[in-house]
Design a protein around this motif. Structure first.
Motif, PDB file in Angstrom:
ATOM      1  N   PHE A 168       0.825  -1.208   0.000  1.00 30.04           N
ATOM      2  CA  PHE A 168       0.000   0.000   0.000  1.00 30.04           C
ATOM      3  C   PHE A 168       0.865   1.267   0.000  1.00 30.04           C
ATOM      4  O   PHE A 168       0.511   2.269  -0.628  1.00 30.04           O
ATOM      5  CB  PHE A 168      -0.950  -0.018   1.196  1.00 30.04           C
ATOM      6  N   GLU A 169       2.015   1.217   0.675  1.00 37.76           N
ATOM      7  CA  GLU A 169       2.943   2.350   0.621  1.00 37.76           C
ATOM      8  C   GLU A 169       3.461   2.551  -0.797  1.00 37.76           C
ATOM      9  O   GLU A 169       3.580   3.697  -1.281  1.00 37.76           O
ATOM     10  CB  GLU A 169       4.117   2.102   1.576  1.00 37.76           C
ATOM     11  N   ALA A 170       3.769   1.451  -1.489  1.00 37.71           N
ATOM     12  CA  ALA A 170       4.264   1.542  -2.858  1.00 37.71           C
ATOM     13  C   ALA A 170       3.221   2.129  -3.796  1.00 37.71           C
ATOM     14  O   ALA A 170       3.536   2.960  -4.666  1.00 37.71           O
ATOM     15  CB  ALA A 170       4.696   0.162  -3.348  1.00 37.71           C
ATOM     16  N   VAL A 171       1.971   1.703  -3.639  1.00 42.81           N
ATOM     17  CA  VAL A 171       0.888   2.232  -4.483  1.00 42.81           C
ATOM     18  C   VAL A 171       0.745   3.731  -4.270  1.00 42.81           C
ATOM     19  O   VAL A 171       0.558   4.501  -5.235  1.00 42.81           O
ATOM     20  CB  VAL A 171      -0.432   1.504  -4.181  1.00 42.81           C
ATOM     21  N   GLU A 172       0.844   4.173  -3.033  1.00 41.54           N
ATOM     22  CA  GLU A 172       0.742   5.606  -2.740  1.00 41.54           C
ATOM     23  C   GLU A 172       1.883   6.378  -3.401  1.00 41.54           C
ATOM     24  O   GLU A 172       1.686   7.483  -3.921  1.00 41.54           O
ATOM     25  CB  GLU A 172       0.747   5.834  -1.226  1.00 41.54           C
ATOM     26  N   ILE A 173       3.083   5.797  -3.393  1.00 42.17           N
ATOM     27  CA  ILE A 173       4.224   6.448  -4.051  1.00 42.17           C
ATOM     28  C   ILE A 173       3.972   6.549  -5.550  1.00 42.17           C
ATOM     29  O   ILE A 173       4.234   7.595  -6.169  1.00 42.17           O
ATOM     30  CB  ILE A 173       5.521   5.664  -3.768  1.00 42.17           C
ATOM     31  N   VAL A 174       3.489   5.465  -6.154  1.00 41.10           N
ATOM     32  CA  VAL A 174       3.210   5.470  -7.597  1.00 41.10           C
ATOM     33  C   VAL A 174       2.224   6.579  -7.940  1.00 41.10           C
ATOM     34  O   VAL A 174       2.423   7.341  -8.902  1.00 41.10           O
ATOM     35  CB  VAL A 174       2.666   4.096  -8.048  1.00 41.10           C
ATOM     36  N   ARG A 175       1.169   6.689  -7.151  1.00 39.01           N
ATOM     37  CA  ARG A 175       0.170   7.733  -7.411  1.00 39.01           C
ATOM     38  C   ARG A 175       0.760   9.119  -7.191  1.00 39.01           C
ATOM     39  O   ARG A 175       0.495  10.052  -7.962  1.00 39.01           O
ATOM     40  CB  ARG A 175      -1.041   7.509  -6.511  1.00 39.01           C
ATOM     41  N   SER A 176       1.540   9.292  -6.131  1.00 37.86           N
ATOM     42  CA  SER A 176       2.132  10.600  -5.843  1.00 37.86           C
ATOM     43  C   SER A 176       3.111  11.027  -6.918  1.00 37.86           C
ATOM     44  O   SER A 176       3.302  12.224  -7.162  1.00 37.86           O
ATOM     45  CB  SER A 176       2.837  10.568  -4.479  1.00 37.86           C
ATOM     46  N   ALA A 177       3.731  10.043  -7.577  1.00 36.91           N
ATOM     47  CA  ALA A 177       4.676  10.349  -8.653  1.00 36.91           C
ATOM     48  C   ALA A 177       3.960  10.718  -9.948  1.00 36.91           C
ATOM     49  O   ALA A 177       4.605  11.103 -10.927  1.00 36.91           O
ATOM     50  CB  ALA A 177       5.600   9.162  -8.890  1.00 36.91           C
ATOM     51  N   GLY A 178       2.629  10.596  -9.957  1.00 36.68           N
ATOM     52  CA  GLY A 178       1.858  10.985 -11.135  1.00 36.68           C
ATOM     53  C   GLY A 178       1.832   9.946 -12.237  1.00 36.68           C
ATOM     54  O   GLY A 178       1.491  10.265 -13.379  1.00 36.68           O
ATOM     55  N   ILE A 179       2.174   8.692 -11.918  1.00 40.97           N
ATOM     56  CA  ILE A 179       2.147   7.628 -12.922  1.00 40.97           C
ATOM     57  C   ILE A 179       0.760   6.988 -12.917  1.00 40.97           C
ATOM     58  O   ILE A 179       0.392   6.281 -11.984  1.00 40.97           O
ATOM     59  CB  ILE A 179       3.246   6.579 -12.653  1.00 40.97           C
ATOM     60  N   VAL A 180       0.001   7.257 -13.952  1.00 39.29           N
ATOM     61  CA  VAL A 180      -1.381   6.779 -14.037  1.00 39.29           C
ATOM     62  C   VAL A 180      -1.423   5.316 -14.461  1.00 39.29           C
ATOM     63  O   VAL A 180      -2.229   4.523 -13.946  1.00 39.29           O
ATOM     64  CB  VAL A 180      -2.182   7.651 -15.026  1.00 39.29           C
ATOM     65  N   ASN A 181      -0.572   4.943 -15.400  1.00 39.40           N
ATOM     66  CA  ASN A 181      -0.595   3.617 -15.996  1.00 39.40           C
ATOM     67  C   ASN A 181       0.253   2.666 -15.158  1.00 39.40           C
ATOM     68  O   ASN A 181       1.474   2.610 -15.307  1.00 39.40           O
ATOM     69  CB  ASN A 181      -0.078   3.685 -17.433  1.00 39.40           C
ATOM     70  N   PHE A 182      -0.386   1.929 -14.246  1.00 32.55           N
ATOM     71  CA  PHE A 182       0.380   0.970 -13.455  1.00 32.55           C
ATOM     72  C   PHE A 182      -0.379  -0.337 -13.315  1.00 32.55           C
ATOM     73  O   PHE A 182      -1.608  -0.379 -13.335  1.00 32.55           O
ATOM     74  CB  PHE A 182       0.763   1.539 -12.093  1.00 32.55           C
ATOM     75  N   SER A 183       0.393  -1.425 -13.216  1.00 36.45           N
ATOM     76  CA  SER A 183      -0.146  -2.770 -13.155  1.00 36.45           C
ATOM     77  C   SER A 183       0.224  -3.422 -11.832  1.00 36.45           C
ATOM     78  O   SER A 183       1.257  -3.102 -11.234  1.00 36.45           O
ATOM     79  CB  SER A 183       0.421  -3.605 -14.311  1.00 36.45           C
ATOM     80  N   LEU A 184      -0.620  -4.349 -11.378  1.00 32.78           N
ATOM     81  CA  LEU A 184      -0.313  -5.181 -10.225  1.00 32.78           C
ATOM     82  C   LEU A 184      -0.179  -6.624 -10.697  1.00 32.78           C
ATOM     83  O   LEU A 184      -0.997  -7.103 -11.487  1.00 32.78           O
ATOM     84  CB  LEU A 184      -1.408  -5.097  -9.162  1.00 32.78           C
ATOM     85  N   ASP A 185       0.850  -7.323 -10.198  1.00 27.44           N
ATOM     86  CA  ASP A 185       1.029  -8.747 -10.481  1.00 27.44           C
ATOM     87  C   ASP A 185       0.566  -9.565  -9.286  1.00 27.44           C
ATOM     88  O   ASP A 185       0.949  -9.277  -8.144  1.00 27.44           O
ATOM     89  CB  ASP A 185       2.500  -9.068 -10.740  1.00 27.44           C
ATOM     90  N   LEU A 186      -0.231 -10.604  -9.542  1.00 35.78           N
ATOM     91  CA  LEU A 186      -0.687 -11.535  -8.512  1.00 35.78           C
ATOM     92  C   LEU A 186      -0.345 -12.957  -8.942  1.00 35.78           C
ATOM     93  O   LEU A 186      -0.283 -13.250 -10.142  1.00 35.78           O
ATOM     94  CB  LEU A 186      -2.195 -11.424  -8.303  1.00 35.78           C
ATOM     95  N   ILE A 187      -0.128 -13.840  -7.951  1.00 37.57           N
ATOM     96  CA  ILE A 187       0.138 -15.246  -8.238  1.00 37.57           C
ATOM     97  C   ILE A 187      -0.856 -16.120  -7.483  1.00 37.57           C
ATOM     98  O   ILE A 187      -1.021 -15.977  -6.267  1.00 37.57           O
ATOM     99  CB  ILE A 187       1.572 -15.651  -7.840  1.00 37.57           C
ATOM    100  N   SER A 188      -1.495 -17.023  -8.204  1.00 36.12           N
ATOM    101  CA  SER A 188      -2.379 -18.009  -7.581  1.00 36.12           C
ATOM    102  C   SER A 188      -1.660 -19.354  -7.509  1.00 36.12           C
ATOM    103  O   SER A 188      -0.642 -19.568  -8.169  1.00 36.12           O
ATOM    104  CB  SER A 188      -3.674 -18.149  -8.379  1.00 36.12           C
TER     105      SER A 188
END
Length: 455
Positions: A168-188
């Protein structure tokens, strides 16, 4: 039988290569540094521990210098780059100046188009706001955040170096940096992972609302920690039925949240499909640069050495071969006199066909029937169809008309396709979602077996 997708396609991708006469306009750069090796990882990486970047500056600086040298020695085939992808490893262990140096070298050698998609894989806990702003200033406009799970016990169980709080800290940094296009990787399919935990991870990811989500099924590779600990399909890994349920659940939750399921393991908001990865799935050529990276140019596949010092020696050898002082060897191309690497070969026409099917059928739209006919003849397409008919009857394969409809349902062939049982000349052949994707391993193995028998 493993009823989840990806395993067979991963394996076949390593052994079957596609030839393409087009000019590459994409580049993949491998950054091998990691804080630790995840238990499922078989990629070529160099573990640097939990030290800060500065403590490893000598190692990373040397690698960046050699990588830039390889870029300079690579033949420019004439097109500017429309996509650039920094993968690894953990590319966010690069300093801003190191990443900028690589991008400047790429731009100087090939040119980077103004509208290029420039992606970087990043891990929670490995970057700061100042650093990410620096990446953005250098040209990065898309990031892929390696989340994997939203349970600390699962992150620890697969050797990840971050916690859920750091996600969640990383996501906040991504948003604060103004990067709109971001992906999350998940593993099942992780050890001890339950369907309830997977559902919680999916819902947590949707709540974050990235523009893109990747949902991968765990692959237990030989030589990894998991490969030593576990046997695929056995406890504590989820049973096949549970793993298949996880795949279906991901599709249900993510498409229900407005994401397009555009590839077997990938979902995107409208306009945010990964342009770089589509280069692979559409069987187009690309430059691969860095330790262990595979390039695909001029109908040839070249995989670089997977160990650091061997890679460094390989780049030095290329530089020597390209030196004006090096005598020319009559009739031999530069690729033919490169030092021995893992793979370096031209491919057959049948390999082109097999890879076109393997990669194209990963996409929701599938493969174009008219393009298949034009490239491989109607006789070849008829042969493909004869192999796929049993899976079509099961509902795992679909024929899509040019307007996107599905005019050919599960019925006797003479009713839906005419007495000859011929495919239409236009439209697409695709795997159904989710059942065709779930059994893609079975379908592709059959295609490879039967199409390969004639060669």
């Amino acid at each position: 039988m493993n009823p989840t997708p990806d395993y067979l396609t991963f394996k076949l991708k390593k052994s079957v290569q596609a030839a393409n006469s087009g000019i590459p306009s994409s580049a993949y750069l491998h950054i091998p540094f990691c804080r630790r090796r995840c238990y499922y990882c078989d990629f070529p990486v160099f573990v640097v521990g939990d030290r800060k970047n500065g403590e490893n500056s000598g190692t990373i600086v040397q690698y960046v210098a050699v990588l830039c040298q390889e870029i300079q020695e690579t033949k420019n085939l004439g097109a500017s780059l429309k996509t650039v992808f920094f993968g690894g490893g953990t590319p966010s262990l690069l300093s801003v100046s190191q990443l900028s140096n690589i991008l400047e070298t790429l731009d100087g050698k090939f040119g980077i188009a103004a509208e290029a998609e420039i992606s970087i894989e990043i891990d929670p806990g490995t970057f700061t706001l100042e650093q990410l702003r620096g990446y953005a200033a250098a040209g990065v406009n898309r990031v892929s955040l390696g989340v994997q799970a939203f349970q600390d016990e699962l992150l620890q169980a697969c050797g990840r170096s971050h916690s859920v709080a750091e996600i969640f800290e990383a996501v906040e940094i991504v948003r604060s940096a103004g990067i709109v296009n971001f992906s999350l990787d998940l593993i099942s399919g992780l050890p001890h992972q339950t369907l309830e935990q997977w559902e919680a991870s999916l819902k947590a990811a949707v709540e974050i609302s990235p523009t893109h989500l990747s949902s991968y099924d765990l692959i237990v590779e030989q030589g990894t920690a998991f490969g030593r600990y576990f046997e695929a399909g056995s406890q504590p890994l989820p049973a096949d039925d549970t793993a298949a349920g996880m795949y279906r659940l991901a599709r249900e939750i993510l498409t229900g949240a407005g994401y397009e399921h555009y590839e077997i393991s990938n979902y995107a908001r409208d306009g945010y499909q990964c342009r770089h990865n589509r280069v692979y799935w559409e069987n187009r050529p690309y430059y691969g640069l860095g330790m262990g990276a595979a390039s695909y140019v001029e109908g040839r596949r070249l995989t670089r050495p997977r160990k650091t010092q061997e890679y460094y020696q390989w780049v030095r050898s290329i530089s020597s071969l390209n030196s004006p002082a090096t005598p020319q060897i009559g009739g031999e191309t530069q690729q033919e006199i490169y030092p021995a690497v893992e793979q370096n070969f031209q491919v057959s026409e049948n390999d082109v066909l097999l890879e076109t099917l393997m990669l194209g059928l990963r996409l929701t739209e599938g493969v174009s029937l008219s393009a298949l006919t034009e490239k491989f003849t109607q006789q070849t397409v008829d042969k493909i169809w004869r192999c796929l008919q049993p899976y079509w009857r099961q509902g795992w394969v679909e024929i899509i008309s040019a307007d996107g409809a599905i005019p050919y349902g599960i019925a006797p062939l003479h009713v839906t396709l005419g007495e000859g049982g011929k495919l239409p000349l236009s439209g697409n052949l695709r795997l159904s979602d989710p059942e065709g994707f779930l059994f893609s391993n079975t379908i592709l193995a059959d295609l490879f077996s039967k199409l390969g028998d004639d060669n």
